[in-house]
Design a protein around this motif. Structure first.
Motif, mmCIF file in Angstrom:
data_model
loop_
_atom_site.group_PDB
_atom_site.id
_atom_site.type_symbol
_atom_site.label_atom_id
_atom_site.label_comp_id
_atom_site.label_asym_id
_atom_site.label_seq_id
_atom_site.Cartn_x
_atom_site.Cartn_y
_atom_site.Cartn_z
ATOM 1 N N PRO A 540 32.063 -170.364 25.635
ATOM 2 C CA PRO A 540 31.302 -171.127 26.631
ATOM 3 C C PRO A 540 32.209 -172.042 27.421
ATOM 4 C CG PRO A 540 30.971 -172.060 24.451
ATOM 5 C CD PRO A 540 31.826 -170.848 24.261
ATOM 6 N N THR A 541 32.854 -171.500 28.453
ATOM 7 C CA THR A 541 33.853 -172.225 29.213
ATOM 8 C C THR A 541 33.577 -172.073 30.694
ATOM 9 O OG1 THR A 541 35.503 -171.799 27.506
ATOM 10 C CG2 THR A 541 36.336 -172.484 29.649
ATOM 11 N N GLY A 542 33.789 -173.136 31.451
ATOM 12 C CA GLY A 542 33.808 -173.049 32.904
ATOM 13 C C GLY A 542 32.499 -172.697 33.555
ATOM 14 N N GLY A 543 31.389 -173.121 33.032
ATOM 15 C CA GLY A 543 30.122 -172.906 33.706
ATOM 16 C C GLY A 543 29.516 -171.549 33.471
ATOM 17 N N GLY A 544 30.042 -170.767 32.565
ATOM 18 C CA GLY A 544 29.495 -169.443 32.276
ATOM 19 C C GLY A 544 30.122 -168.912 31.008
ATOM 20 N N TRP A 545 29.729 -167.687 30.636
ATOM 21 C CA TRP A 545 30.314 -167.088 29.438
ATOM 22 C C TRP A 545 31.611 -166.383 29.822
ATOM 23 C CZ3 TRP A 545 27.972 -169.462 25.926
ATOM 24 C CH2 TRP A 545 26.597 -169.640 25.933
ATOM 25 N N VAL A 546 32.724 -166.796 29.232
ATOM 26 C CA VAL A 546 33.989 -166.094 29.428
ATOM 27 C C VAL A 546 34.082 -165.028 28.342
ATOM 28 C CG1 VAL A 546 36.490 -166.285 29.426
ATOM 29 C CG2 VAL A 546 35.108 -168.090 30.464
ATOM 30 N N LEU A 613 26.134 -164.489 21.015
ATOM 31 C CA LEU A 613 27.506 -164.142 20.623
ATOM 32 C C LEU A 613 28.322 -165.409 20.370
ATOM 33 C CD1 LEU A 613 28.181 -161.256 23.169
ATOM 34 C CD2 LEU A 613 27.834 -161.005 20.716
ATOM 35 N N ALA A 614 28.096 -166.442 21.193
ATOM 36 C CA ALA A 614 28.805 -167.706 20.994
ATOM 37 C C ALA A 614 28.420 -168.346 19.666
ATOM 38 C CB ALA A 614 28.514 -168.655 22.153
ATOM 39 N N VAL A 615 27.135 -168.310 19.342
ATOM 40 C CA VAL A 615 26.679 -168.873 18.061
ATOM 41 C C VAL A 615 27.303 -168.103 16.898
ATOM 42 C CG1 VAL A 615 24.668 -169.172 16.573
ATOM 43 C CG2 VAL A 615 24.551 -169.850 18.968
ATOM 44 N N ARG A 616 27.355 -166.762 17.013
ATOM 45 C CA ARG A 616 27.970 -165.976 15.945
ATOM 46 C C ARG A 616 29.435 -166.364 15.754
ATOM 47 N NH1 ARG A 616 29.278 -159.702 16.782
ATOM 48 N NH2 ARG A 616 30.763 -160.699 18.196
ATOM 49 N N ARG A 617 30.140 -166.565 16.847
ATOM 50 C CA ARG A 617 31.544 -166.947 16.741
ATOM 51 C C ARG A 617 31.686 -168.316 16.083
ATOM 52 N NH1 ARG A 617 35.721 -168.124 21.700
ATOM 53 N NH2 ARG A 617 37.593 -168.345 20.440
ATOM 54 N N GLN A 644 19.172 -171.795 14.210
ATOM 55 C CA GLN A 644 19.577 -171.203 15.483
ATOM 56 C C GLN A 644 20.506 -170.013 15.238
ATOM 57 O OE1 GLN A 644 22.356 -173.499 17.877
ATOM 58 N NE2 GLN A 644 21.152 -173.075 19.713
ATOM 59 N N ALA A 645 21.413 -170.165 14.268
ATOM 60 C CA ALA A 645 22.341 -169.071 13.954
ATOM 61 C C ALA A 645 21.598 -167.867 13.386
ATOM 62 C CB ALA A 645 23.404 -169.559 12.974
ATOM 63 N N GLN A 790 36.719 -181.042 16.603
ATOM 64 C CA GLN A 790 36.700 -180.731 15.167
ATOM 65 C C GLN A 790 35.804 -179.532 14.875
ATOM 66 O OE1 GLN A 790 35.128 -183.933 12.769
ATOM 67 N NE2 GLN A 790 34.592 -182.544 11.120
ATOM 68 N N GLN A 791 34.674 -179.445 15.569
ATOM 69 C CA GLN A 791 33.706 -178.384 15.296
ATOM 70 C C GLN A 791 34.100 -177.048 15.903
ATOM 71 O OE1 GLN A 791 30.751 -178.693 13.314
ATOM 72 N NE2 GLN A 791 32.010 -180.455 12.738
ATOM 73 N N THR A 792 34.838 -177.050 17.009
ATOM 74 C CA THR A 792 35.086 -175.808 17.753
ATOM 75 C C THR A 792 36.536 -175.389 17.802
ATOM 76 O OG1 THR A 792 35.368 -176.953 19.875
ATOM 77 C CG2 THR A 792 33.114 -176.335 19.235
ATOM 78 N N GLY A 793 37.470 -176.281 17.470
ATOM 79 C CA GLY A 793 38.875 -175.930 17.600
ATOM 80 C C GLY A 793 39.386 -176.036 19.026
#
Length: 970
Positions: A540-546, A613-617, A644-645, A790-793
């Motif tokens: 989730p980067t830059g205003g959309g899904w990368v 997909l972001a939640v799974r990651r 949510q996951a 801390q949560q996302t790296g």
């Protein structure tokens, strides 16, 4: 019709040994001219060069090098074209027996060759002599033991070229200057082509005269040049070292990398957008140039290539496998090798020593880490820091060069991963999209190598126009060219009809994918989501899904009914690539990320499924961090997040696998424990009268304390972790209600001031809001952002050693601010985002139309800025949020402290801007060049703090005076 015999030409190449890169490029240029469609079959070129492959000159003990060369090869004066190249050396002096016509001794063999050619040219007009001089600045180290000798050589070169002019300054002998090897290649190729065409015209005219006179004609024979077998356009596949003969268009960039290495660089990361050709540049551009001795001695270097995630989530296994396959010796189990390497970096030193032990002392090892972003998309989090430390260890060796390729949108991850940040600070090589000239070379030159022609001749120019200059256009062009080759005619023509048949550059990938998909049966088509959920990662980067590709085990990607048919079909269409993982297991991955963007069906699926997909990651990352040993209970998720996951996995149609499965079970167990504890606490409160104490707290007016207690418990059980700093405090804006203005005027409140500052083209702009919204009371702090890290790296921003905590986070790009908003939305179930420019100014003005929310005079100590007065003016740094008075809406620091990103694209004025408070995203070019920042900062003067002041920066730009606050819909 009898064909004219070809023109036979001898080309002599003369130079000292310091321009080995140019000599290699000249030999390749001479070879390439044989493939030129205008010269093919009409010219036979014989190159005379001491370093020509297979042309070693026998050295007899009784001969000087020049005598040996002269006896074995034609002299320069006996050739048709002589090419002479100089840079920092004139060469080794010849014995005293070699005397110039003026009685002086020849200063080098190359000088002798040059003067021999010039003397013959002056008498007979042949050979044609081309003299080149490299003008690049020469770096001389006074500590170098050979410093004096090098300075002497440099002075000799200067004297040589000084003699090319007469005493009055007029030119005695012309020469051509160039500033880099690739610049030489381009000039030399053009000059040589022009001279050859002139000689060819004379030759064919003479043949015509001889034929008319009935004279016998001498003939030359041409050995047919070997044509490139197969397609000279790899399509979505990256070029390899074997593709070097068909790799064109990146000479300048290759020069840049060679120069960095020649200057002593031990680590270089080639950074560019997806599809810019990073891997190809290193594999087919740089490494072959090193093989050709671009740096003296580099022909004896070795290279090892790997991608961090090619054998799973352990990069040490990938590195061990790469070394084992390069050794080609008996090896132990790869996992044992990898564990040894991870535990002791000295193991790598032993491997390198073993690889180089039988090679010259100047040999080095090039460690090529391709797709370094896999460190964050494939590799397990606990392997990242150790692998980064290993790369730092390798780059510190005097016999190792580390080359990496990295997608630009993952650069911030690498900078945030210590100690990679130190390497990247000085070792980044940005790769831009190729220019028009480079793109033309990529089209025309490989076709020549394969004996292909274009019909009409203008087709390459049309392909160039269709490609455009968008950053992601290069893979589209590459795929279109590969499709065009598949449709070449029997006489090897590439036609416009074939090009139009598959939709050209823009339609090639999407049409191939959709056509392949439509030919599948219904069961295989239904497996699309099941297959690509294994092959796609999102960030989730830059205003959309990368979206990025993800390598998966073939067995995992083909579990669903019909999935194997889909994968097999897309592999045959070259849209998916098969591979081999650890222990020989079969893998599959997307051939190029251009497929993710340009196949509309898949792009829509990614957009719809991106959040899941972001939640799974995030789940996979969290599980890896939690599992320990021992398991870390502080990493467990609250109820809202694990629910949510589970919902996301359900929509993806795939259950959790270890360790995520155990992680979710632990999360559920902790939630049950907290619910039980809460119920027990309520009983205790009721029995002990504590509930009355809570009521008294409210009754006594301390509502804020009571509210904070409830909020903390709610977040702990149902939202963010109790260890987090919580959600940002928001101020609700209800335009038209409760005293909030229905509309306002953006820009200065004084028309005359507008015209004075901006001219007539900057009109005031009235905005009427269509819906309510909320804006953060404070700028996002380091406390809040560090929890996200801390949560996302994500990358950890630098605080300038001023302190973190409640200070506004700084050194934040627009992309990172948007990523934080998306993460917070996922964590809380609310729609956080950056404020639009209109929302920001409405909230900052707080119902005023004055220069500042407090009036037209900047006053003293009203904000943190340079020249605002007060204690913070003297410090030149950020202040903790809330250090200054709030405006009438209750917002702090809308003037000063840090600039704040907004959602909008930058426009020079408000002409055509939305009037309903929404973001202005259209630029006329389909993308944002800059994003708008508001509010001024500690580093700027009071003028930038005005409510109507604005500026724009690139979305990736960071600085110690840039931060953000959030907004959200109500």
């Amino acid at each position: 019709m009898v064909e004219s015999p070809p023109l036979g030409l001898k080309v002599f190449l003369a130079s000292p040994g310091d321009v080995g890169d140019e000599r290699a490029l000249a030999l390749k240029a001479l070879e390439s001219l044989g493939y030129d469609a205008r010269l093919r079959g009409r010219v036979a070129i014989e190159t005379i060069a001491w370093d020509k492959p297979g042309g070693d000159t026998p050295m007899l003990a009784t001969m000087t090098p020049q005598e040996a060369i002269s006896l074995q090869r034609p002299k320069p004066s006996e050739c048709d074209i002589v090419v002479v190249i100089f840079w920092s050396r004139l060469g080794t002096p010849l014995p005293e027996t070699y005397i110039r016509p003026n009685g002086e001794r020849y200063r080098s063999g190359t000088e002798w060759e040059y003067l021999d050619a010039c003397a013959a040219s002056q008498q007979t007009g042949r050979p044609k002599v081309l003299l080149y001089r490299r003008t690049e600045r020469l770096g001389l180290d006074p500590e170098d033991p050979d410093f004096t000798a090098k300075v002497d050589q440099w002075k000799r070169v200067k004297r040589f070229f000084a003699e090319c002019r007469n005493p009055d300054g007029s030119i005695r002998a012309g020469y051509n200057e160039y500033d880099s090897p690739d610049s030489f290649r381009k000039k030399f190729t053009g000059h040589l082509r022009e001279i050859i065409q002139s000689l060819l015209a004379d030759h064919e005219a003479q043949l015509g005269r001889d034929a008319t006179a009935g004279a016998a004609t001498a003939t030359s024979t041409i050995t047919a040049l070997p044509l490139w077998k197969g397609s000279p356009f790899p399509g979505l596949r990256a070029f390899t070292a074997n593709d070097a003969p068909i790799f064109f268009g990146r000479g300048r960039e290759t020069d840049g990398l060679v120069a960095r290495l020649a200057e002593g660089a031990r680590f270089i990361a080639v950074v560019g957008v997806s599809g810019s050709g990073k891997s190809s540049l290193v594999a087919a551009g740089l490494l072959p140039r090193l093989n050709d001795n671009a740096i003296p001695g580099s022909r004896d270097w070795l290279s090892v290539r790997l991608t961090p995630g090619e054998l799973g989530d352990n990069p040490f296994i990938a590195l061990a496998s790469a070394f084992v396959s390069t050794f080609e010796t008996h090896h132990r189990v790869l996992r044992d090798e990898a564990e040894g390497l991870q535990a002791d970096h000295g193991v790598l030193d032993g491997w390198i020593e073993q690889m180089l032990e039988d090679r010259p002392g100047w040999s080095e090892l090039v460690l090529f880490i391709d797709q370094l972003e896999e460190l964050f998309t494939v590799v397990r989090p606990d392997h990242r820091a150790p692998f980064a430390e290993l790369l730092v260890h390798a780059a510190a060796s005097s016999r190792v060069r580390v080359l990496a390729t990295l997608r630009a949108d993952f650069y911030h991850h690498c900078v945030g991963q210590r100690p990679l940040d130190e390497l990247l600070r000085t070792g980044t090589y940005p790769l831009a999209s190729p220019g028009v000239g480079a793109l033309y070379e990529m089209i025309a030159r490989p076709a020549e190598r394969a004996g292909l022609s274009f019909e009409p001749q203008e087709l390459p120019s049309r392909i160039l126009d269709d490609t455009g200059d968008d950053p992601g256009a290069l893979p589209l062009m590459a795929f279109a060219l590969s499709e065009l080759y598949e449709r070449h005619t029997d006489d090897r023509r590439l036609t416009a009809d074939a090009y139009d048949g598959f939709g050209g550059v823009q339609g090639a990938i999407g049409r191939r994918a959709e056509g392949t998909f439509e030919r599948l049966d219904a069961r295989a088509q239904a497996a699309l989501g099941a297959v690509f959920r294994e092959l796609v990662e999102v960030d989730p980067t830059g205003g959309g899904w990368v979206a990025t590709r993800r390598r998966a085990a073939f067995s995992e990607a083909t579990k669903a009914p019909g999935a194997k048919d889909l994968v097999d079909a897309f592999e045959r269409a070259r849209l998916l690539h098969p591979g081999e993982g650890e222990n020989g297991t079969r893998t599959v991955e997307v051939a190029h990320e251009a497929l993710l963007r340009n196949w509309q069906r898949l792009a829509v699926w990614i957009e719809e499924t991106g959040a899941d997909l972001a939640v799974r990651r995030q789940l996979d990352r969290a599980a890896d961090e939690w599992k320990g040993p021992p398991p870390r209970t502080d990493r467990l998720w609250p109820r809202r997040r694990w629910k949510q996951a589970e919902a996301a996995l359900g929509r993806l149609g795939k259950g959790a696998e270890e360790p995520a499965k155990s992680f979710l079970a632990a999360c559920r167990g902790r939630t049950r424990f907290h619910v039980g504890t809460l119920l027990l606490g309520l009983v205790v409160v009721a029995l002990g009268g504590l509930f009355m104490g809570f009521t008294n707290t409210v009754a006594n007016g301390n509502i804020k304390l009571a509210t904070s207690i409830v909020k903390e418990r709610t977040l702990y059980t149902f939202g963010l972790s109790a260890l987090s700093p919580g959600e940002p405090e928001m101020v609700a804006m209800h335009p038209g209600e409760n005293g909030f203005p229905t509309s306002f005027w953006m820009g200065s409140g004084d028309d005359d001031k507008d015209k004075e500052r901006f001219g007539d083209e900057f009109p005031r702009h009235e905005v009427r809001f269509a819906k309510p919204f909320a804006v953060g009371r404070y700028e996002i702090t380091f406390d809040q952002y560090d929890y996200f890290v801390q949560q996302t790296g994500a990358r950890r921003p630098d605080d300038g050693e001023w302190g973190r905590g409640k200070r506004p986070v700084m050194n934040i790009s627009w992309e990172e601010a948007t990523a934080y908003a998306r993460w917070l939305s996922l964590a809380t179930g609310k729609s956080y985002r950056l404020p639009t420019e209109a929302e920001w100014e409405y909230a900052a003005r707080a119902g005023t139309q004055t220069e500042y929310w407090w009036g037209d005079d900047p006053g003293e100590n009203r904000a943190n800025c340079h020249g605002c007065g007060g204690a913070w003016d003297d410090r030149g740094q950020t202040a903790p949020v809330g250090s200054f008075e709030a405006n009438r809406f209750g917002l702090h620091d809308t003037a000063g402290n840090v600039f704040e990103w907004t959602e909008d694209c930058w426009h020079g004025n408000y002409t055509g801007a939305p009037d309903d408070g929404t973001a202005w995203l259209e630029t006329g070019k389909g993308q944002c060049g800059l994003r708008v920042m508001r509010g001024g900062s500690w580093n700027y003067g009071p003028g930038n703090l005005r409510s109507g002041s604005r500026t724009g920066r690139e979305a990736a730009f960071r600085f110690p005076d840039i931060g953000f606050r959030l907004a959200r819909d109500l």
